[in-house]
Scaffold this motif. Structure first.
Motif, PDB file in Angstrom:
ATOM      1  N   ASP A 107       0.834  -1.197   0.000  1.00  0.00           N
ATOM      2  CA  ASP A 107       0.000   0.000   0.000  1.00  0.00           C
ATOM      3  C   ASP A 107       0.873   1.252   0.000  1.00  0.00           C
ATOM      4  O   ASP A 107       1.793   1.383   0.807  1.00  0.00           O
ATOM      5  CB  ASP A 107      -0.926   0.014   1.211  1.00  0.00           C
ATOM      6  N   GLN A 108       0.559   2.172  -0.900  1.00  0.00           N
ATOM      7  CA  GLN A 108       1.337   3.401  -1.042  1.00  0.00           C
ATOM      8  C   GLN A 108       0.721   4.592  -0.298  1.00  0.00           C
ATOM      9  O   GLN A 108       1.191   5.714  -0.438  1.00  0.00           O
ATOM     10  CB  GLN A 108       1.483   3.738  -2.524  1.00  0.00           C
ATOM     11  N   THR A 109      -0.339   4.342   0.487  1.00  0.00           N
ATOM     12  CA  THR A 109      -1.042   5.412   1.197  1.00  0.00           C
ATOM     13  C   THR A 109      -1.438   6.540   0.241  1.00  0.00           C
ATOM     14  O   THR A 109      -1.004   7.696   0.382  1.00  0.00           O
ATOM     15  CB  THR A 109      -0.211   5.959   2.371  1.00  0.00           C
ATOM     16  N   PRO A 110      -2.252   6.212  -0.768  1.00  0.00           N
ATOM     17  CA  PRO A 110      -2.656   7.246  -1.732  1.00  0.00           C
ATOM     18  C   PRO A 110      -3.530   8.312  -1.088  1.00  0.00           C
ATOM     19  O   PRO A 110      -4.293   8.049  -0.158  1.00  0.00           O
ATOM     20  CB  PRO A 110      -3.432   6.458  -2.791  1.00  0.00           C
ATOM     21  N   VAL A 111      -3.394   9.534  -1.608  1.00  0.00           N
ATOM     22  CA  VAL A 111      -4.202  10.663  -1.132  1.00  0.00           C
ATOM     23  C   VAL A 111      -5.468  10.701  -1.977  1.00  0.00           C
ATOM     24  O   VAL A 111      -5.504  11.277  -3.060  1.00  0.00           O
ATOM     25  CB  VAL A 111      -3.413  11.980  -1.258  1.00  0.00           C
ATOM     26  N   HIS A 112      -6.504  10.041  -1.487  1.00  0.00           N
ATOM     27  CA  HIS A 112      -7.751   9.946  -2.243  1.00  0.00           C
ATOM     28  C   HIS A 112      -8.405  11.311  -2.396  1.00  0.00           C
ATOM     29  O   HIS A 112      -8.508  12.087  -1.435  1.00  0.00           O
ATOM     30  CB  HIS A 112      -8.721   8.989  -1.542  1.00  0.00           C
ATOM     31  N   GLY A 113      -8.887  11.577  -3.601  1.00  0.00           N
ATOM     32  CA  GLY A 113      -9.454  12.889  -3.883  1.00  0.00           C
ATOM     33  C   GLY A 113     -10.737  13.198  -3.151  1.00  0.00           C
ATOM     34  O   GLY A 113     -11.076  14.367  -2.946  1.00  0.00           O
ATOM     35  N   CYS A 114     -11.466  12.166  -2.727  1.00  0.00           N
ATOM     36  CA  CYS A 114     -12.748  12.416  -2.059  1.00  0.00           C
ATOM     37  C   CYS A 114     -12.616  12.404  -0.534  1.00  0.00           C
ATOM     38  O   CYS A 114     -13.615  12.326   0.176  1.00  0.00           O
ATOM     39  CB  CYS A 114     -13.776  11.393  -2.516  1.00  0.00           C
ATOM     40  N   HIS A 115     -11.391  12.472  -0.033  1.00  0.00           N
ATOM     41  CA  HIS A 115     -11.143  12.556   1.404  1.00  0.00           C
ATOM     42  C   HIS A 115     -10.164  13.695   1.674  1.00  0.00           C
ATOM     43  O   HIS A 115      -9.402  14.085   0.789  1.00  0.00           O
ATOM     44  CB  HIS A 115     -10.543  11.245   1.932  1.00  0.00           C
ATOM     45  N   ALA A 116     -10.174  14.189   2.887  1.00  0.00           N
ATOM     46  CA  ALA A 116      -9.177  15.181   3.280  1.00  0.00           C
ATOM     47  C   ALA A 116      -7.790  14.552   3.199  1.00  0.00           C
ATOM     48  O   ALA A 116      -7.605  13.380   3.537  1.00  0.00           O
ATOM     49  CB  ALA A 116      -9.448  15.663   4.698  1.00  0.00           C
ATOM     50  N   LYS A 117      -6.814  15.322   2.763  1.00  0.00           N
ATOM     51  CA  LYS A 117      -5.468  14.780   2.594  1.00  0.00           C
ATOM     52  C   LYS A 117      -4.899  14.244   3.905  1.00  0.00           C
ATOM     53  O   LYS A 117      -4.169  13.245   3.910  1.00  0.00           O
ATOM     54  CB  LYS A 117      -4.559  15.857   2.007  1.00  0.00           C
ATOM     55  N   LYS A 118      -5.253  14.874   5.010  1.00  0.00           N
ATOM     56  CA  LYS A 118      -4.721  14.432   6.299  1.00  0.00           C
ATOM     57  C   LYS A 118      -5.238  13.056   6.694  1.00  0.00           C
ATOM     58  O   LYS A 118      -4.663  12.395   7.570  1.00  0.00           O
ATOM     59  CB  LYS A 118      -5.075  15.438   7.391  1.00  0.00           C
ATOM     60  N   ASP A 119      -6.311  12.595   6.037  1.00  0.00           N
ATOM     61  CA  ASP A 119      -6.896  11.297   6.375  1.00  0.00           C
ATOM     62  C   ASP A 119      -6.204  10.129   5.683  1.00  0.00           C
ATOM     63  O   ASP A 119      -6.499   8.971   5.994  1.00  0.00           O
ATOM     64  CB  ASP A 119      -8.386  11.271   6.006  1.00  0.00           C
ATOM     65  N   ALA A 120      -5.307  10.397   4.724  1.00  0.00           N
ATOM     66  CA  ALA A 120      -4.711   9.313   3.945  1.00  0.00           C
ATOM     67  C   ALA A 120      -4.072   8.225   4.816  1.00  0.00           C
ATOM     68  O   ALA A 120      -4.311   7.030   4.579  1.00  0.00           O
ATOM     69  CB  ALA A 120      -3.703   9.882   2.950  1.00  0.00           C
ATOM     70  N   PRO A 121      -3.261   8.564   5.837  1.00  0.00           N
ATOM     71  CA  PRO A 121      -2.695   7.491   6.672  1.00  0.00           C
ATOM     72  C   PRO A 121      -3.765   6.678   7.399  1.00  0.00           C
ATOM     73  O   PRO A 121      -3.620   5.457   7.566  1.00  0.00           O
ATOM     74  CB  PRO A 121      -1.806   8.254   7.663  1.00  0.00           C
ATOM     75  N   LEU A 122      -4.841   7.338   7.816  1.00  0.00           N
ATOM     76  CA  LEU A 122      -5.913   6.613   8.503  1.00  0.00           C
ATOM     77  C   LEU A 122      -6.637   5.660   7.556  1.00  0.00           C
ATOM     78  O   LEU A 122      -7.131   4.603   7.978  1.00  0.00           O
ATOM     79  CB  LEU A 122      -6.912   7.611   9.102  1.00  0.00           C
ATOM     80  N   LEU A 123      -6.678   6.010   6.275  1.00  0.00           N
ATOM     81  CA  LEU A 123      -7.312   5.125   5.298  1.00  0.00           C
ATOM     82  C   LEU A 123      -6.452   3.887   5.048  1.00  0.00           C
ATOM     83  O   LEU A 123      -6.980   2.799   4.779  1.00  0.00           O
ATOM     84  CB  LEU A 123      -7.570   5.888   3.996  1.00  0.00           C
ATOM     85  N   THR A 124      -5.136   4.036   5.145  1.00  0.00           N
ATOM     86  CA  THR A 124      -4.264   2.862   5.090  1.00  0.00           C
ATOM     87  C   THR A 124      -4.533   1.952   6.271  1.00  0.00           C
ATOM     88  O   THR A 124      -4.566   0.725   6.128  1.00  0.00           O
ATOM     89  CB  THR A 124      -2.785   3.305   5.068  1.00  0.00           C
ATOM     90  N   VAL A 125      -4.749   2.529   7.443  1.00  0.00           N
ATOM     91  CA  VAL A 125      -5.076   1.725   8.624  1.00  0.00           C
ATOM     92  C   VAL A 125      -6.388   0.972   8.393  1.00  0.00           C
ATOM     93  O   VAL A 125      -6.494  -0.234   8.697  1.00  0.00           O
ATOM     94  CB  VAL A 125      -5.174   2.621   9.873  1.00  0.00           C
ATOM     95  N   GLU A 126      -7.385   1.653   7.854  1.00  0.00           N
ATOM     96  CA  GLU A 126      -8.662   1.000   7.568  1.00  0.00           C
ATOM     97  C   GLU A 126      -8.473  -0.175   6.595  1.00  0.00           C
ATOM     98  O   GLU A 126      -9.041  -1.256   6.786  1.00  0.00           O
ATOM     99  CB  GLU A 126      -9.641   2.019   6.969  1.00  0.00           C
ATOM    100  N   LEU A 127      -7.665   0.044   5.571  1.00  0.00           N
ATOM    101  CA  LEU A 127      -7.433  -1.015   4.596  1.00  0.00           C
ATOM    102  C   LEU A 127      -6.695  -2.193   5.226  1.00  0.00           C
ATOM    103  O   LEU A 127      -7.024  -3.354   4.957  1.00  0.00           O
ATOM    104  CB  LEU A 127      -6.627  -0.462   3.420  1.00  0.00           C
ATOM    105  N   ALA A 128      -5.704  -1.928   6.058  1.00  0.00           N
ATOM    106  CA  ALA A 128      -4.953  -3.011   6.698  1.00  0.00           C
ATOM    107  C   ALA A 128      -5.859  -3.874   7.568  1.00  0.00           C
ATOM    108  O   ALA A 128      -5.752  -5.112   7.568  1.00  0.00           O
ATOM    109  CB  ALA A 128      -3.817  -2.435   7.536  1.00  0.00           C
ATOM    110  N   LYS A 129      -6.759  -3.246   8.298  1.00  0.00           N
ATOM    111  CA  LYS A 129      -7.699  -4.015   9.133  1.00  0.00           C
ATOM    112  C   LYS A 129      -8.586  -4.898   8.262  1.00  0.00           C
ATOM    113  O   LYS A 129      -8.850  -6.056   8.600  1.00  0.00           O
ATOM    114  CB  LYS A 129      -8.549  -3.058   9.969  1.00  0.00           C
ATOM    115  N   LEU A 130      -9.049  -4.357   7.137  1.00  0.00           N
ATOM    116  CA  LEU A 130      -9.881  -5.145   6.232  1.00  0.00           C
ATOM    117  C   LEU A 130      -9.086  -6.326   5.672  1.00  0.00           C
ATOM    118  O   LEU A 130      -9.585  -7.464   5.645  1.00  0.00           O
ATOM    119  CB  LEU A 130     -10.399  -4.272   5.090  1.00  0.00           C
ATOM    120  N   CYS A 131      -7.860  -6.075   5.224  1.00  0.00           N
ATOM    121  CA  CYS A 131      -7.056  -7.140   4.620  1.00  0.00           C
ATOM    122  C   CYS A 131      -6.706  -8.212   5.650  1.00  0.00           C
ATOM    123  O   CYS A 131      -6.577  -9.394   5.305  1.00  0.00           O
ATOM    124  CB  CYS A 131      -5.796  -6.554   3.996  1.00  0.00           C
ATOM    125  N   ASP A 132      -6.554  -7.825   6.900  1.00  0.00           N
ATOM    126  CA  ASP A 132      -6.352  -8.785   7.979  1.00  0.00           C
ATOM    127  C   ASP A 132      -7.575  -9.700   8.096  1.00  0.00           C
ATOM    128  O   ASP A 132      -7.454 -10.928   8.177  1.00  0.00           O
ATOM    129  CB  ASP A 132      -6.109  -8.024   9.277  1.00  0.00           C
TER     130      ASP A 132
END
Length: 335
Positions: free
Chosen positions: A9-34
């Motif tokens: 995961d490259q921690t992309p800065v998704h356009g439909c989220h605040a840029k500061k949320d990008a690391p938190l979205l990586t956390v969300e993805l990691a929990k899902l992949c787990d």
């Protein structure tokens, strides 16, 4: 052996989220992949990027290991040219102590940013631009394994009072330049096809295996192929979603730098491009694994057979987090 699926995961800065949320979205993805049963979850290192928001993978790895239960977590990778091998060994050995048998330490030669960021990271010294990479990789392996020769001064250094829990060592490459080095030093190897599919060929793994055999390592070296993959319920939707990542790569090749575009914006841009640039876009897309779950699974199996590896890591960059989560859910179906 069944094909293992992992994540880079490259921690992309998704356009439909605040840029500061990008690391938190990586956390969300990691929990899902787990929860979905992916084998490992790696995070990349980028500096001064408008697209990717993780300049410090060691911090992200520590956090992800704490909030997941089963999945292996690691760096894909630490850009070793910027750092002291001892400090990297200390950080990842500590994580391996806190999370036994779950931490991977992947390292790479690339700077992960511009010459300016390399200069700032090296200050007040001169950036080495990879000149000392082989030496640093050798030192890192020796610190992790405790294998310095008895007469080496660093052999007197204890990374931790008890370093019996060790991170798994991996070396990243995209075109074969590090294959022999990885085999010689005893690193597992991850081949980044998503960076350069044209020059990422199966003979790179063979060069690695040859170097491994010649070095006389007792255990078997592991290989992993990392591919760009975007999955959706239909072929058309998958290609549409893939446009965000494909256009970013095209724009980078053209020297342009802007935030991620929506899939619809990409299609509008595509129609306005000269035919030659459209061809470049199409060529980049052809290097991605894009389509329905069935089509993606078939292509991943074909790649695994061609490269003679039993693990493929998926790199998925989309405009929205929802599309990214959906792609990883679909790709794990039936595997």
């Amino acid at each position: 052996m069944p094909l293992k699926l992992s994540v880079v995961d490259q921690t992309p800065v998704h356009g439909c989220h605040a840029k500061k949320d990008a690391p938190l979205l990586t956390v969300e993805l990691a929990k899902l992949c787990d929860e979905l049963g992916y084998h490992r979850f790696w995070v990349a290192e980028h500096h001064n990027s408008v697209h990717f928001a993780n300049p410090c993978p060691e911090i992200m790895v520590a956090h992800l290991a704490a909030v997941t239960k089963r999945i292996r977590v690691g760096s894909g990778g630490v850009m070793l040219s910027h750092y002291s091998p001892l400090k990297v060994a200390e950080s990842f050995s500590m994580m391996a102590t806190l999370h036994p048998d779950r931490i991977d330490l992947g390292v790479g030669r690339a700077p992960g940013g511009s010459g300016l960021t390399s200069a700032a990271l090296a200050y007040p010294h001169r950036p080495d631009n990879g000149e000392t990479y082989a030496d640093k990789a050798q030192q890192l392996e020796a610190f992790i394994q405790g294998s310095f020769p008895v007469d080496h001064p660093y052999g007197q250094i204890n990374v931790l009072p008890d370093s019996s829990n060790k991170p798994e060592l991996w070396m990243l490459g995209s075109s074969g330049g590090s294959a022999s080095l990885a085999g010689e030093l005893g690193y597992n190897i991850a081949l980044a096809r998503f960076i350069d599919p044209d020059n990422c060929q199966p003979d790179i793994f063979q060069s690695y295996r040859n170097a491994w055999a010649m070095s006389g390592h007792e255990r078997k070296g592991n290989t992993m192929l990392a591919v760009a993959a975007i999955c959706a319920d239909s072929e058309a939707e998958a290609k549409l979603r893939a446009g965000t990542a494909v256009y970013r790569k095209l724009a980078s090749q053209l020297g342009q730098r802007e935030d991620f575009l929506t899939p619809e914006q990409v299609q509008d841009r595509y129609r306005q491009l000269p035919v030659s640039v459209q061809s470049a876009y199409d060529h980049i897309l052809s290097g991605y694994t894009v389509g329905t779950p069935e089509r993606c699974h078939d292509e991943l199996a074909t790649l695994a057979a061609a490269f003679a590896c039993d693990e493929i890591s998926l790199v998925t960059v989309t405009y929205s987090q929802a599309e990214r989560l959906d792609s990883y859910r679909l790709l794990k179906q039936g595997v």
